[in-house]
Scaffold this motif. Structure first.
Motif, mmCIF file in Angstrom:
data_model
loop_
_atom_site.group_PDB
_atom_site.id
_atom_site.type_symbol
_atom_site.label_atom_id
_atom_site.label_comp_id
_atom_site.label_asym_id
_atom_site.label_seq_id
_atom_site.Cartn_x
_atom_site.Cartn_y
_atom_site.Cartn_z
ATOM 1 N N ALA A 112 45.603 24.821 18.284
ATOM 2 C CA ALA A 112 45.429 25.968 19.231
ATOM 3 C C ALA A 112 44.445 26.884 18.624
ATOM 4 O O ALA A 112 43.589 27.518 19.218
ATOM 5 C CB ALA A 112 46.655 26.460 20.035
ATOM 6 N N VAL A 113 44.968 27.377 17.254
ATOM 7 C CA VAL A 113 44.191 28.584 16.516
ATOM 8 C C VAL A 113 42.704 28.009 16.330
ATOM 9 O O VAL A 113 41.783 28.738 16.590
ATOM 10 C CB VAL A 113 44.864 28.844 15.316
ATOM 11 N N GLY A 114 42.528 26.896 16.226
ATOM 12 C CA GLY A 114 41.333 26.333 15.670
ATOM 13 C C GLY A 114 40.458 26.088 16.990
ATOM 14 O O GLY A 114 39.334 26.268 16.764
ATOM 15 N N VAL A 115 41.078 26.263 18.260
ATOM 16 C CA VAL A 115 40.077 26.185 19.425
ATOM 17 C C VAL A 115 39.965 27.687 19.795
ATOM 18 O O VAL A 115 39.510 27.855 21.229
ATOM 19 C CB VAL A 115 40.397 25.293 20.510
ATOM 20 N N LEU B 279 47.301 21.948 25.002
ATOM 21 C CA LEU B 279 46.377 20.746 25.339
ATOM 22 C C LEU B 279 45.218 21.143 26.203
ATOM 23 O O LEU B 279 44.239 20.603 26.154
ATOM 24 C CB LEU B 279 47.330 19.766 25.904
ATOM 25 N N TRP B 280 45.629 21.928 27.070
ATOM 26 C CA TRP B 280 44.484 22.560 28.087
ATOM 27 C C TRP B 280 43.620 23.253 27.493
ATOM 28 O O TRP B 280 42.422 22.973 27.591
ATOM 29 C CB TRP B 280 45.501 23.406 29.361
ATOM 30 N N GLU B 281 43.691 24.307 26.556
ATOM 31 C CA GLU B 281 42.824 24.850 25.962
ATOM 32 C C GLU B 281 41.915 23.919 25.060
ATOM 33 O O GLU B 281 40.876 24.127 24.816
ATOM 34 C CB GLU B 281 43.501 25.995 24.968
ATOM 35 N N VAL B 282 42.635 22.794 24.450
ATOM 36 C CA VAL B 282 41.561 21.938 23.481
ATOM 37 C C VAL B 282 40.913 21.196 24.355
ATOM 38 O O VAL B 282 39.795 20.937 24.151
ATOM 39 C CB VAL B 282 42.681 21.037 22.794
ATOM 40 N N TYR B 283 41.510 20.952 25.742
ATOM 41 C CA TYR B 283 40.580 19.728 26.671
ATOM 42 C C TYR B 283 39.526 20.980 27.067
ATOM 43 O O TYR B 283 38.293 20.488 26.869
ATOM 44 C CB TYR B 283 41.674 19.613 27.725
ATOM 45 N N ALA B 284 39.693 22.148 27.219
ATOM 46 C CA ALA B 284 38.643 22.965 27.685
ATOM 47 C C ALA B 284 37.719 23.476 26.831
ATOM 48 O O ALA B 284 36.686 23.657 27.112
ATOM 49 C CB ALA B 284 39.508 24.377 28.314
ATOM 50 N N SER B 285 38.160 23.083 25.516
ATOM 51 C CA SER B 285 37.172 23.568 24.374
ATOM 52 C C SER B 285 36.210 22.119 24.214
ATOM 53 O O SER B 285 35.389 22.276 23.172
ATOM 54 C CB SER B 285 37.829 23.820 23.147
ATOM 55 N N ALA C 148 39.558 30.134 27.312
ATOM 56 C CA ALA C 148 39.463 28.778 27.877
ATOM 57 C C ALA C 148 39.958 29.114 29.563
ATOM 58 O O ALA C 148 39.905 30.338 29.886
ATOM 59 C CB ALA C 148 39.944 27.851 27.352
ATOM 60 N N ALA C 149 40.365 28.193 30.003
ATOM 61 C CA ALA C 149 40.990 28.050 31.111
ATOM 62 C C ALA C 149 40.679 29.218 32.300
ATOM 63 O O ALA C 149 41.334 29.547 33.077
ATOM 64 C CB ALA C 149 42.646 28.566 30.877
#
Lengths: 100, 633
Positions: free
Chosen positions: B326-329, B406-412, B502-503
């Motif tokens: 999460a930090v990474g994205v 997961l959503w934030e990663v997907y959004a990135s 994101a999101a």
């Protein structure tokens, strides 16, 4: 009148003879005598300069030197006697007390 | 809006006092009062933290300067605290969860002879951790950072009579030191560069304002070095190896390390320095990759562990991987949210496993458990809730936080990372329920002598379990997805992390679809676990005999690899230094100098003949030489 350099030259010669005697001779009495010779060579210088400069200071110093030389001769002879009593010899080669 | 609030200093003060009193007067107080004192100290800290939370408005920052530490113009550092929304969240986790673990320890350690020492260390741990999160500059943060390392060493090797425990403590300390070295380098480099730009300060607020002055490559390097420190503290690849060994300590300590203190330090630090990390996209990419890799790597190891606590340990490593992902994205808020919810269910799981171990007189091997459901009802239900939460069952805390990540990663738009995180979610559900079924269901495999006196833990231990189980459900409701009822979380942390990233523009159907995918995979994992381990099945045994299982069970032989690559060369090199180099070379130099001086003096000694005439000759020669010298000039 004899010029000053003559006195100084004579004094230097006497001094060197004295030094040579102290360093080279094997007889402790002669060594003591050589020391006296050196002192007298210096005395001669003092007197010559005193005369040359017309000052009494050199002559006064000579008396001091003679006094000290007399005292030194006494102490030196006493040491020699003491050493001889302990060692039965007066050869300077055998007198190595300054070594541990 | 910055205000002064001297209340802040009491938060670390109480645990420090508790530790000091227990160290110096604990023996006179007696075991029981020592324990209560330690609990009271943390409880007071919690109350103060709560008060600070109530006083703090989301945009506000409280400051409290205790004294000037270093005053060397132009650099100035003071022991000063600051409380912003992020700090308060961390404080509530540390003191709140910490308090529950303290209370639980009253029961768990009641029969241990080192109880007073134990509580002193526990208090000290809370002290350093609160110091770390309260610090308003990197220097004070570093004091806390090193302090928790020390406390982890003390507590992991708590039962020092057993050599393996001491080794595990050493391992934790040394591995952390490797990371800390990176941290220090980052700190110095940051200070150096900042000084060159006329900002000789390590205060977070100063750094934040001056961060844009730094050149991009410097920021990348500094953040990478800081992240190296974080991989040590928060057990990421390649420095994760100490955390599973940390299981050697008493179980509540594991809970404390895994949920409330130590491992959260790295995540907190990256979140605290988010203004730096967001300036370095390269570092963020590294962080995300390491996080995702760690998540799935540790999860696969957890699948094949038989030690009840070791499964949880690898689970923590894996969940921390999520946080760094999460930090990474760039989703710092999501990372801290997962940290927050994870604290509840991981503490619950550890304390629950402690309850099981307690009931079985110290047995930790899951193959010798089974069927404990009837004997330990409270532990059973709380464990179930926590396992559901960590597996991401809908409406539990873990569901919201994990889904968020997961959503934030997907959004990135990094589908590979998302895939790894998604698979990890399935693995998590599988290994958690594998453990759950192995421990609580099926036929009892408890050896006969201890089977007779299996008992539920005393209330002082079950009460924290219940509180944590409730937290495992409700903690997540602070930040639900937009289409449910939203949450206060992001609004609360917005002053620290900035607005939502994101999101923002997304299709609701897409989010729902992803959510369903994750939940489905989790359910599948749990189901597979049930069929393999929940019922009397021979398949599990056959898998356990397989090569893959053995490979995973031996943790990919990473420890052995490290041993070959680093430990053995190092010890061989040290041995060579000690056995060959030191006696041969160093002693050779020292003794050689002495010998040559001695030889020279022996030859010079011959000069001293003791003969007066020789001396006189030397005297004369010297005089003549001096004469000659002066006459020449």
């Amino acid at each position: 009148m004899v010029p000053l350099p003559y006195y100084l030259a004579l004094s230097a010669v006497l001094f060197v003879i004295g030094v040579a005697g102290v360093v080279i001779r094997r007889n402790i009495i002669v060594i003591l005598m050589s020391i006296e010779l050196m002192l007298n060579a210096v005395n001669l210088t003092f007197i010559a300069f005193a005369r040359f400069l017309g000052s009494m200071d050199g002559q006064v110093i000579v008396f001091f030197v003679m006094t000290v030389a007399a005292a030194e001769a006494v102490v030196g002879l006493a040491i020699i006697i003491s050493v001889f009593r302990h060692r039965q010899t007066l050869d300077p080669q055998d007198m190595q007390f300054l070594r541990w | 809006m910055t205000a002064t609030l001297t209340l802040l200093r009491y938060i670390p003060l109480f645990p420090l006092l508790g530790a000091a009193v227990n160290i110096f007067f604990g023996a006179r107080l007696g075991r029981k009062s020592a324990g209560f004192l330690a609990c009271a100290a943390v409880a007071l800290s919690f109350l103060v933290s709560l008060q600070v939370f109530l006083l703090l408005s989301p945009t506000g920052v409280f400051r409290d300067t205790v004294f000037t530490w270093i005053d060397s113009e132009p650099f100035k550092a003071s022991l000063s605290f600051q409380a912003d929304p992020l700090t308060v969240v961390m404080l509530l986790v540390i003191t709140g969860i910490g308090f529950l673990i303290h209370v639980y320890s009253l029961g768990y350690m009641a029969h241990d002879e080192g109880m007073i020492r134990y509580f002193a260390y526990l208090n000290l741990f809370v002290f350093f951790m609160s110091l770390l999160v309260l610090a308003d500059n990197l220097l004070v943060l570093f004091v806390g950072w090193e302090g928790v390392g020390l406390c982890s060493y003390l507590l992991i090797g708590f039962w020092y009579r057993d050599h393996t425990n001491t080794i595990a403590g050493n391992k934790a300390f040394i591995v952390n030191r490797i990371g800390d070295f990176g941290f220090i380098l980052g700190l110095l480099l940051l200070f150096w560069e900042m000084s060159r730009h006329g900002v000789p300060s390590l205060n977070f607020s100063d750094l934040r304002q001056a961060a844009h002055l730094l050149r991009p490559e410097i920021v990348a390097l500094v953040t990478l070095l800081f992240f190296t420190g974080a991989t040590g503290k928060s057990a990421q690849i390649p420095l994760y190896v100490w955390l599973p060994d940390a299981m050697q300590g008493p179980t509540p300590v594991s809970a404390l390390i895994h949920a409330a203190t130590m491992v959260t330090a790295g995540v907190y630090m990256t979140a605290r320095l988010n203004f730096l990390f967001t300036l370095a996209p390269e570092t963020l990419a590294v962080v995300a990759a390491i996080g995702a890799l760690t998540a799935i790597f540790a999860a696969t190891i957890a699948v094949a562990q038989n030690d009840i606590k070791r499964v949880l340990a690898y689970s923590t490593v894996s969940q921390l991987g999520y946080m760094f992902l999460a930090v990474g994205v760039g989703a710092f808020s999501a990372a801290v949210f997962h940290l927050f919810t994870h604290a509840f269910f991981k503490a619950c799981l550890f304390l629950g496993s402690g309850s099981v171990i307690h009931a079985l007189d110290g047995e930790q091997d899951m193959r010798k458990m089974g069927g404990l459901r009837r004997h330990l009802p409270v532990t059973y239900w709380t464990y179930l809730i926590a396992a559901l939460a960590i597996s991401g069952a809908p409406l539990t805390a873990g569901f919201f936080s994990k889904d968020r990540i997961l959503w934030e990663v997907y959004a990135s738009r990094s589908i590979a990372l998302w895939g790894m995180a998604w698979l990890t979610a399935g693995l998590t559900a599988f290994y958690m329920f594998r453990q759950f079924f192995m421990v609580f269901h099926g036929p009892s495999r408890v050896p006969e002598p201890s089977r007779s006196h299996i008992h539920e833990s005393p209330r002082v231990m079950t009460a924290p379990l219940i509180v944590l189980a409730l937290g495992s459900i409700f903690a997540g409701w602070l930040a639900t997805p937009e289409f449910m009822w939203g949450g206060v979380w992001d609004h609360w942390l917005q002053p620290v992390f900035g607005g939502p990233k994101a999101a923002e523009h997304h299709a609701l159907s897409e989010e729902l679809f992803l959510m369903a995918l994750t939940v489905g995979l989790g359910a599948l994992g749990a189901l597979v676990a049930y069929f393999l381990y929940g019922r009397d099945s021979k398949i599990a045994e056959r898998i356990a005999a397989g090569a893959l299982y053995r490979w995973l069970g031996n943790k990919y032989y990473v420890d052995e690899l490290y041993d070959r690559l680093f430990v053995q060369p190092f010890t061989a090199w040290s041995n060579w230094l000690a056995r060959r180099f030191d006696p041969g070379f160093i002693d050779g130099i020292v003794n050689g100098v002495a010998a040559s001086v001695r030889a020279r003096s022996l030859s010079w000694r011959r000069l001293q003949s003791g003969n007066v005439q020789h001396y006189l000759f030397a005297f004369l020669a010297g005089t003549l030489l001096i004469f000659a010298y002066f006459l020449r000039w």
